[in-house]
Design an enzyme around this catalytic site. Structure first.
Site, PDB file in Angstrom:
ATOM      1  N   CYS A 139       4.693   3.145   1.734  1.00 29.68           N
ATOM      2  CA  CYS A 139       5.604   3.539   0.652  1.00 29.68           C
ATOM      3  C   CYS A 139       5.411   5.009   0.265  1.00 29.68           C
ATOM      4  O   CYS A 139       4.373   5.381  -0.274  1.00 29.68           O
ATOM      5  CB  CYS A 139       5.362   2.615  -0.537  1.00 29.68           C
ATOM      6  N   CYS A 177       4.909   5.698  -3.486  1.00 28.74           N
ATOM      7  CA  CYS A 177       3.571   5.210  -3.866  1.00 28.74           C
ATOM      8  C   CYS A 177       2.525   6.281  -3.570  1.00 28.74           C
ATOM      9  O   CYS A 177       1.625   6.525  -4.378  1.00 28.74           O
ATOM     10  CB  CYS A 177       3.210   3.933  -3.096  1.00 28.74           C
TER      11      CYS A 177
END
Length: 103
Positions: free
Chosen positions: A32, A35
């Site tokens: 991600c 993230c």
């Protein structure tokens, strides 16, 4: 050294949520992008913040927790106060927003 506890099981997560007064949870995944952008802010905040336990939950290796807390997209951030879910936010946030969220 980071003050963030990497979650490896639902049992570990449940025990921390039940025993710690204030908990911040970062639901994320290795793949991600947002993230990865958020991680340095979370780590910095974990170093600077007293009285809050920081947890790192990889949704791929802890899919049971992702399902339980209805994590549909990441990064997803949650706070728990005395064992109860308090706040939830999905998506990237700037460091100052993150500081407010943790309070």
């Amino acid at each position: 050294m980071s003050n963030i506890i990497k979650i490896t099981s639902k049992e570990q997560f449940d025990k921390i949520i039940a025993t710690e007064k204030n908990v911040f949870v970062d639901f994320n995944a290795q793949w991600c992008g947002p993230c990865k952008m958020l991680a340095p802010f979370v780590h910095q905040l974990a170093e600077e913040t007293q009285g809050v336990t920081f947890l790192d939950v990889d949704v791929d290796s802890n899919s049971d927790l992702a399902l339980e807390y209805q994590i549909m997209s990441i990064p997803a951030l949650m706070t728990f106060k005395e064992g109860k879910a308090a706040k939830k936010h999905t998506g990237f946030m700037a460091k100052n927003q993150l500081e407010e969220f943790v309070k």
